[in-house]
Each structure stands twice: as structure tokens, then as C-alpha cells.
Design an enzyme around this catalytic site. Sequence first.
Site: not given
Ligand code: MRU
Length: 341
Positions: A233, A244, A51-53
Site C-alpha cells: 500500500d 494489509k 479497495r486495493g491500493a
Molecule cells: O484494506 P484493503 O483491502 O484496501 O487492503 C489492500 C491491501 O492491503 C493490498 O495488499 C494492497 O492494497 C495491494 S493491492 C494490489
Amino acid sequence: MAHERTGPRALRWDGRRLHVLDQTVLPAREDWLELSGAQDTAAAIARLAVRGAPLIGIAAGYGLAMEVAALPGLGTLEDGWALLRDARPTAVNLAHAVDRVKAAALAAGPATMAAAARAEAQRIHAEEDAASAEIARRGAERLGGARRLLTICNTGALATGGRGSALAVVLELHARDPGVHVLACETRPLLQGARLTTWELAAAGVPHALVVDGAAPGLIARGEVDAVIVGCDRVALTGDVANKVGTYPLALAAREAGIPFVVAGPTSTIDRALEDGAGIRIEERGPDEVRTAGGALLTLPGVAVRNPAFDVTPAPLITALVTERGIAEPPGRATIGALLA
Ligand code: MRU
């Protein structure tokens, strides 16, 4: 190893297979999953094992490369691309990465398609690693002097290449000033803050405290926070930011309190085709993520649920967007256009 570095890391490419740390079971267990193609990589992304963009972009790039390595051909490429691109809708890094790998494979042609796809996936990974280091440096310079920081979700090494985006800035600030302290929002419903950010902060020796999401705006109002720093994201050309769910109330509270609200992320998170935040598709996830926690039912079994995974913060609430190419401050068409030029 091409991307060997110290500190936690979320994924490892062995030249043939992708190994990912299963983020659904952290911090209780550190289980590594071996992925071999588009299908299992898309499934790991959809259930948030990865996970994480920026990280889902890196993983999806390797997923498509592994798919065409197994059976090089236009059909495999097209099907794998579509499967991965649809795994999650909000973070644009996913689409950017698979579009790049597909274009590289198409340009190479059938005989060398697999090698070209793999090389492009590795290039994306290397670029995200480098972007993280630049974001950390630029962000720490911008926020120098801020000691009491608040963040949401997980934006560290578990979410990106390198050491992260917003959390990489926090780590860099702490390296420069050991007096830095972090309030980490738990991030309902999947607790990326409680499970992952505290795990990374503890490993890095950064003093921190966990807060429930609903407490954060009140703590900001009481003067307990010098700056809020979050990841992103998808960023629109106007500077509106999807991140998020729970990010938007932090921006409102920061504006009311007169403290900086800073967004950090690589330029791969900017959607060049998106005018403003109204066009961002917000992922709605399943109801059981809200009805339960750690497998235990929290409410009536069939209660109706809304579960948007992200919200959109309008650009006027954002002090600065820190990227590897520079800082858009305030974020808007002109400053973001200059970053992309
Ligand atoms: O649902 P997730 O855990 O993938 O959400 C991640 C986020 O919202 C992060 O803040 C975003 O991807 C930035 S990660 C550097």
C-alpha cells in the site's frame, strides 16, 4: 471498451460514469454501483466497496474527473481533490492519482479542465493495467519453480488495474506450471482473502486452500510453503512496506524458514517523499469490524478494540520488490532509487 479484458474486473468507465463492483458483498452477490462524483466515490472507497491500493487510485482519479465535469471550476476541483485524498490514509496511490488529475486540470484551465481531468484519469487506468502485466511477467520469472505459494489479502483484479499485483504473479506462475497451489490467508477482519482472493482463484482455476491468518506462520515453519508473495500500500525509499495487517508476521516466519518473501506492486505505490516505514500513517478502522462478522456479534458489544488495517514490514525482511519497471533486490535506497530514476 478501453479496458475490456477477460477475467473478473472491479470497475468500468463508460465515458461519463464509473461503475464499480461492490466488494463488501462479494462473493455472495455481484452488485454494481454507479458513481457520479467525488462524494460518492470517496464514500465507496472509505467503506471498501472499492479497495486495493492501485484500484482506489484509479477510482479516485475518475471521481475527481466526474466532479469537475459536473461543475468545472477551481473550487470544485479543490474540494473534490481534498475529499478524495482523505478517503483513506495509507495507500499512497490514492494521493498520487488525485494529485495527477488535479495538476492536469489546473494546467488546462477552466474551459478544457473537464476533458483534461478525464484524460488523465484514463491515463492512470491504462498505466495500471499495463503495470499489472509487467509485474506478472517479472514476478513469475523471479519466482519460477516455486509451487506452494502463500498470500494475504486480495491483490488481484479486484484490487488493481489488469489482473493484479501479487495475485497476477500467482496466476502467471500457474499458467506456466499447473502444479502451483496457493494458501490464501483469510485476512481478518474484513476477509478480503476469504471472500475475494478465493473467488478470483476459483474463477481462474488455480488450486488453493483457505487458512486462518494465525495458521500461516506455523505452516511456513513446517515447510509447507516455497515462497510468500504479497502486495503493498505504501513503499518507503528504504524499502519498508506497509501492507494489509498480518503481513509482518508472514515476513518474520519466511525469514526464519529461509524462504523468499516477495512484495509486488506498481511504482505508483512508492512514496518518493517518504524516507522509511516509521513515517507511514496506518489507518485505524472502526471497532465493529472486529466485534462482528457478517453482522453477527462475536464478543461483548462494547469491548474495547484496536483495528489497524495495515502493518509495516521492514526492508531487511523483504527478499525482493517486484514492480513494472524492474525488481529491487534487496529493496533499499539504491535499488529503489534505480527503479525511480
Ligand atoms: O484494506 P484493503 O483491502 O484496501 O487492503 C489492500 C491491501 O492491503 C493490498 O495488499 C494492497 O492494497 C495491494 S493491492 C494490489
